[in-house]
Design an enzyme around this catalytic site. Sequence first.
Site, PDB file in Angstrom:
ATOM      1  N   GLU A 426       2.294   0.297 -12.576  1.00  0.00           N
ATOM      2  CA  GLU A 426       2.543   0.457 -11.145  1.00  0.00           C
ATOM      3  C   GLU A 426       2.481  -0.889 -10.446  1.00  0.00           C
ATOM      4  O   GLU A 426       1.778  -1.802 -10.897  1.00  0.00           O
ATOM      5  CB  GLU A 426       1.459   1.377 -10.539  1.00  0.00           C
ATOM      6  N   ASP A 427       3.190  -0.998  -9.341  1.00  0.00           N
ATOM      7  CA  ASP A 427       3.119  -2.237  -8.574  1.00  0.00           C
ATOM      8  C   ASP A 427       1.822  -2.324  -7.786  1.00  0.00           C
ATOM      9  O   ASP A 427       1.107  -3.301  -7.837  1.00  0.00           O
ATOM     10  CB  ASP A 427       4.337  -2.370  -7.641  1.00  0.00           C
ATOM     11  N   ASP A 430      -2.403   2.074  -3.493  1.00  0.00           N
ATOM     12  CA  ASP A 430      -2.776   2.012  -2.087  1.00  0.00           C
ATOM     13  C   ASP A 430      -3.760   3.155  -1.814  1.00  0.00           C
ATOM     14  O   ASP A 430      -4.938   3.031  -2.073  1.00  0.00           O
ATOM     15  CB  ASP A 430      -1.478   2.126  -1.281  1.00  0.00           C
ATOM     16  N   PHE A 479      -0.033  -4.964   4.585  1.00  0.00           N
ATOM     17  CA  PHE A 479       1.185  -4.485   3.953  1.00  0.00           C
ATOM     18  C   PHE A 479       1.801  -5.647   3.188  1.00  0.00           C
ATOM     19  O   PHE A 479       2.089  -6.698   3.751  1.00  0.00           O
ATOM     20  CB  PHE A 479       2.169  -3.913   4.970  1.00  0.00           C
ATOM     21  N   ASP A 486       8.585  -3.838  -1.456  1.00  0.00           N
ATOM     22  CA  ASP A 486       9.614  -3.960  -0.433  1.00  0.00           C
ATOM     23  C   ASP A 486       9.107  -3.549   0.932  1.00  0.00           C
ATOM     24  O   ASP A 486       8.104  -2.844   1.067  1.00  0.00           O
ATOM     25  CB  ASP A 486      10.795  -3.040  -0.777  1.00  0.00           C
ATOM     26  N   ARG A 492      11.977  -7.613  -2.267  1.00  0.00           N
ATOM     27  CA  ARG A 492      11.480  -7.389  -3.627  1.00  0.00           C
ATOM     28  C   ARG A 492      11.656  -8.643  -4.479  1.00  0.00           C
ATOM     29  O   ARG A 492      10.943  -8.846  -5.455  1.00  0.00           O
ATOM     30  CB  ARG A 492      12.257  -6.247  -4.295  1.00  0.00           C
TER      31      ARG A 492
HETATM   32  P1  IMP Z   1      -0.200   5.311  -2.754  1.00  0.00           P
HETATM   33  O1  IMP Z   1       0.251   6.655  -3.168  1.00  0.00           O
HETATM   34  O2  IMP Z   1      -0.714   5.294  -1.325  1.00  0.00           O
HETATM   35  O3  IMP Z   1      -1.193   4.662  -3.684  1.00  0.00           O
HETATM   36  O4  IMP Z   1       1.083   4.400  -2.633  1.00  0.00           O
HETATM   37  C1  IMP Z   1       1.621   3.731  -3.693  1.00  0.00           C
HETATM   38  C2  IMP Z   1       3.021   3.300  -3.388  1.00  0.00           C
HETATM   39  O5  IMP Z   1       3.195   2.974  -2.007  1.00  0.00           O
HETATM   40  C3  IMP Z   1       3.329   2.040  -4.160  1.00  0.00           C
HETATM   41  O6  IMP Z   1       3.870   2.323  -5.391  1.00  0.00           O
HETATM   42  C4  IMP Z   1       4.286   1.328  -3.249  1.00  0.00           C
HETATM   43  O7  IMP Z   1       5.601   1.746  -3.519  1.00  0.00           O
HETATM   44  C5  IMP Z   1       3.929   1.784  -1.870  1.00  0.00           C
HETATM   45  N1  IMP Z   1       3.061   0.776  -1.212  1.00  0.00           N
HETATM   46  C6  IMP Z   1       1.769   0.883  -0.943  1.00  0.00           C
HETATM   47  N2  IMP Z   1       1.301  -0.223  -0.338  1.00  0.00           N
HETATM   48  C7  IMP Z   1       2.348  -1.050  -0.228  1.00  0.00           C
HETATM   49  C8  IMP Z   1       2.488  -2.383   0.297  1.00  0.00           C
HETATM   50  O8  IMP Z   1       1.553  -3.024   0.791  1.00  0.00           O
HETATM   51  N3  IMP Z   1       3.741  -2.914   0.236  1.00  0.00           N
HETATM   52  C9  IMP Z   1       4.801  -2.260  -0.303  1.00  0.00           C
HETATM   53  N4  IMP Z   1       4.691  -1.028  -0.819  1.00  0.00           N
HETATM   54  C10 IMP Z   1       3.481  -0.420  -0.784  1.00  0.00           C
HETATM   55 MG    MG Z   2       6.395   2.019  -5.546  1.00  0.00          MG
END
Ligand code: IMP
Ligand code: MG
Length: 502
Positions: A426-427, A430, A479, A486, A492
């Site tokens: 995963e990138d 969050d 963010f 992105d 990206r």
């Molecule tokens: P989660 O479900 O809240 O953990 O969100 C994960 C996904 O939200 C990641 O795979 C990203 O695609 C997107 N995301 C969360 N934070 C960021 C950020 O700071 N920049 C860009 N994308 C984010």
């Molecule tokens: Mg993502």
Amino acid sequence: MSERTAALRAAHASGLLVGAEPVLVLCSGGRDSTCLLDVAVTLCGRGRVSVLHVNYGLRGAESDGDEAHCRALAERLGVELEVVRAPPGPSGNVQAWARALRYGEAERRRRAAGALVAVGHTASDQAETILYRLAASPSRRALLGMQARGDARVRPLLEVTREQTAEHCRARGLTWREDSGNESDRYARTRVRRALLPALRAVHPAAEANVIAAAATLRAEAHVLDELVEQVLDGHEDVEVETLAALPAALARLVLVRLADAAAGHPAGGVGRRLAELLALGARGGPAALDVGDGVRAEIARGRLSMRTLHYTAAPEMPEPHSDPAIGEILVSASTLQARVREMAQEISHDYRTLPTSPGRSLLLVGVLKGAVFFLSDLMRHIDVPVEVDFMAVASYGSATDSSGVVRILKDLDVVIEGRDVLIVEDIVDSGLTLQYLLRNLGSRNPKSLEVCALLTKPARRKVELKARYVGFEIADRFAIGYGLDHAERYRNLPYVAALAT
Ligand code: IMP
Ligand code: MG
């Protein structure tokens, strides 16, 4: 000798400038550092003293005026001066950036020349620091204040008030520069000085002195607590999870802090607050790891908890040149990213070394589209065990910047993962909701093992408890864009991770 001012007497009594090593005085040109420089020359002789002035160029002509003042002062006192001119600064936390730069430069000289680095913090700064930290940081250590001799620098004026440094300068016929930043309420520190301290003095005339005295008491008591912690550790650099769980929580937190500090080589922030999470991980049995902040990772194996550093520097990076105003400060530079990605690949290679090598049975990386593609492709190039790759695309219902946890599969895996070793790449984690969904969904397909490798994590935003076996970097609650991340599909392609400018 010159006038025996209170500042001179206190600096002498501190015993901090009595050695034989060269003394490097950091001088801004303000009253405190002007006083310090004069005091150092008086106590050590001009041959032992030199000056470092950093011109941040943040206040235009005023910055140049400060530099000129330091030049004139050094000449008058007959000491060598070095000026460092800072490259253009970041848009974010300018004070932290300037501090890191100043101390970085000083540290380099300290190492090279064995010099004692002296800074002009006063008792007034001490009171402000303690009050600021009291408001800003929920920790005991925050209340201890600065140390007269600590973290590679000495503070000979720490018992001297700001009034007394001014008195000293006047007595010696020295002028100083007033920083216009001190007149505005832009910085938290200035607000403490200009609003909070006067209000406390109105409550009690000795407020400032009492704050300082209370910190001195806490520092003395800290030795007692340190002693208790050492007794728990009993000469080890790790601790049994069971022992930790049986301790009073307050003491257990201090043990964690002590281990994390030793691993980091400097005070690591916020570690004590991870106690409950770590105990919960430990209670599950089996090996586990948790990044506890400040580049430190806690590892639990065979019932013992230890800490080690992730090998990257979270030091503020100089901004890389870009012209797009949406690109804010650099959170992780390109070179740091690459170094850490290589390191993570080595860890993964090591951990999956014993897997079968036949097709369909080796390690399967599952990349989460689209953000993780960039990280995954770099990561994969450094993995030196047989590895295959597949992708999933998911969409989470929610706003542009907040996922809701309700996830829809847009593209499923091409392969069956039953009985396979699967590593989700995963990138960024969050809230953790997307990953929680993926873990449940893929977990229900009966893989042999299922782990997570995330480049970035924002612990402050976490809504669900998650165990990611490999984590590249913890970042602040900003963010982030770049290196796959992105904002409305853009950015990206940046080779680094930056904050989206607000
Ligand atoms: P989660 O479900 O809240 O953990 O969100 C994960 C996904 O939200 C990641 O795979 C990203 O695609 C997107 N995301 C969360 N934070 C960021 C950020 O700071 N920049 C860009 N994308 C984010
Ligand atoms: Mg993502």
